[in-house]
Design an enzyme around this catalytic site. Sequence first.
Site, PDB file in Angstrom:
ATOM      1  N   ASP A  45      15.009  -8.343   3.740  1.00  0.00           N
ATOM      2  CA  ASP A  45      15.939  -7.430   4.427  1.00  0.00           C
ATOM      3  C   ASP A  45      16.635  -8.082   5.612  1.00  0.00           C
ATOM      4  O   ASP A  45      17.805  -7.785   5.891  1.00  0.00           O
ATOM      5  CB  ASP A  45      15.281  -6.093   4.811  1.00  0.00           C
ATOM      6  N   MET A 101       9.992  -7.308   4.093  1.00  0.00           N
ATOM      7  CA  MET A 101       9.468  -8.628   3.710  1.00  0.00           C
ATOM      8  C   MET A 101       7.927  -8.656   3.632  1.00  0.00           C
ATOM      9  O   MET A 101       7.264  -7.764   4.158  1.00  0.00           O
ATOM     10  CB  MET A 101       9.925  -9.672   4.742  1.00  0.00           C
ATOM     11  N   HIS A 102       7.415  -9.706   3.064  1.00  0.00           N
ATOM     12  CA  HIS A 102       6.001 -10.140   3.147  1.00  0.00           C
ATOM     13  C   HIS A 102       4.968  -9.250   2.456  1.00  0.00           C
ATOM     14  O   HIS A 102       3.821  -9.663   2.291  1.00  0.00           O
ATOM     15  CB  HIS A 102       5.530 -10.295   4.610  1.00  0.00           C
TER      16      HIS A 102
END
Length: 497
Positions: A233, A75-76
Amino acid sequence: MDLGTSAVKVSAVTQSGEIIAQEGMDFPLNQPKPGYAEQNPNDWVNATTVAIVKLILNDSLKPEQIRGISYSGQMHGLVLLDEDNKVLRPAMLWNDTRSTKQREEIMAKMGDRFVEITHNQPLEGFTLPKLLWVKENQPEIFAKAKTMLLPKDYLRFRMTGKLAIDYSDATGTVMLDVDKQEWSQEILDAFDIPASLCPPLVRSIDNTGNIDEWYSMYSGLSTDTVTFGGGADNACGAVGAGIDSPSKVLSSIGTSGVILKYEPQKETNYNGVLQYEDHAIPDAYYSMGVTLAAGFSLSWFKKTFAEKEDFTEVVDSAAKSTVGANGLLFAPYIVGERAPYADADVRGSFIGIDGIHKRYDFVRAVLEGIIFSFRDILDIYEKEGAKFDTVVSIGGGAKSPLWQQIQANIFNTKVVSLQNEQGPGLGAAMLAAVGLGWFENMQECTKVFVKFKDVFLPEEDDVVKYQKLHDIYKQIYPSTKQITHELVAYRRENEEQ
Ligand SMILES: Nc1ncnc2c1ncn2[C@@H]1O[C@H](COP(=O)(O)OP(=O)(O)O)[C@@H](O)[C@H]1O
Ligand SMILES: O=C(CO)[C@@H](O)[C@H](O)COP(=O)(O)O
């Protein structure tokens, strides 16, 4: 496809949820300065392509059999593309914590209003502070940036030529208005970010286009194969682990560590103490606390002290130690921490080192310290009134039965494992299965796809010992915060000279 931080794992899954083949490929993580964590987006594409080619050649999967592809992604991470959709700089990852200044600026400018819109604090790990770091420190790159993508969305872009981001990854940017389910114009205006940087929003089960001619030539995949939105995820991990009610909790040991709870309502807001995200399941949400270095702590230990040895043997050696590692504790803050302590500059510790300790005590302390950090998150949930009857354990850490028994004893809750520890990959496949119309909804797909394997029950004597040890462990953060901050500052000063 599960695009993790250590590797990409590609799984071929049948209509009845059997994983018939799995291939993977590692890629490097670069940490050029304290707090920096970067990867080259092209490494993700190359590694994924190698894994796909292996599926076709080694596992004899026929390209025309592959009906759909979906994605689970770390992520991110910030990927910036120019007007020709070329990558402008290495991706800044979820565990890159260089943006403390920008995080503070966001809070100073928007304060509680920011948390109200996004349901999150603007922590360094999230995408917006990274974008503002680039704006401030690399203005020439920011000026050229035309599109911002997250890791799995870049991978999809290279396979289809289409730009998109799903809602679960969009919440992780902290630029989405969670109540309105659209990019927050208020946040974009506050920080002078062009709305055109944000890609179109799609649901995780939405069709995001076919494999294009170029990628078909490159990988051997068929242009008849359809891609789907996919998800963060942890959202995909929760789907693949069957976390479909608030009484089940997900424990994920990947590079990061996650304790995750299903949230049926959008209105819930932990005021940023825990993360709050859109789910990959349409109209559902989840919250979670993240330990930045879970599997990463173990991998660091192995790389540093047991490089040439087999991973499983090193982990299993912890059985030679005792509950509490003969009086040795480990705090896993080796790249800073996110929850329950949002502190980019704290660092890890071994506490209580004694002349009697053997290497296996250190391994045991690492395994236990990571789960004590998970216990801190469970404590937050339990204080809010949550009651869990089952923990589903996924991620690379779930390969170890010993580690799962330690979890059952530290959580004092039943722990179950999946038949294949690849929860996020299975979750991604489930999104494609629903997107293809094989199932009416995610619930129907869960009944067929999610299969549990082993059960680990809490052992009473060890539960009591671990409760005592966790009380001692909780003293480590306040006792070491100042010292470790000074050490990080010392390192920064010396590296800058
Ligand atoms: N045999 C093993 N037993 C326990 N843990 C393991 C084993 N092999 C790998 N791991 C842990 O799994 C982690 C990777 O998990 P994974 O879910 O693949 O991560 P990611 O999705 O971040 O790439 C590693 O950091 C390592 O600590
Ligand atoms: O930052 C977070 C969640 O907020 C991490 O959980 C990343 O999503 C990375 O996941 P893994 O590579 O550890 O699976």
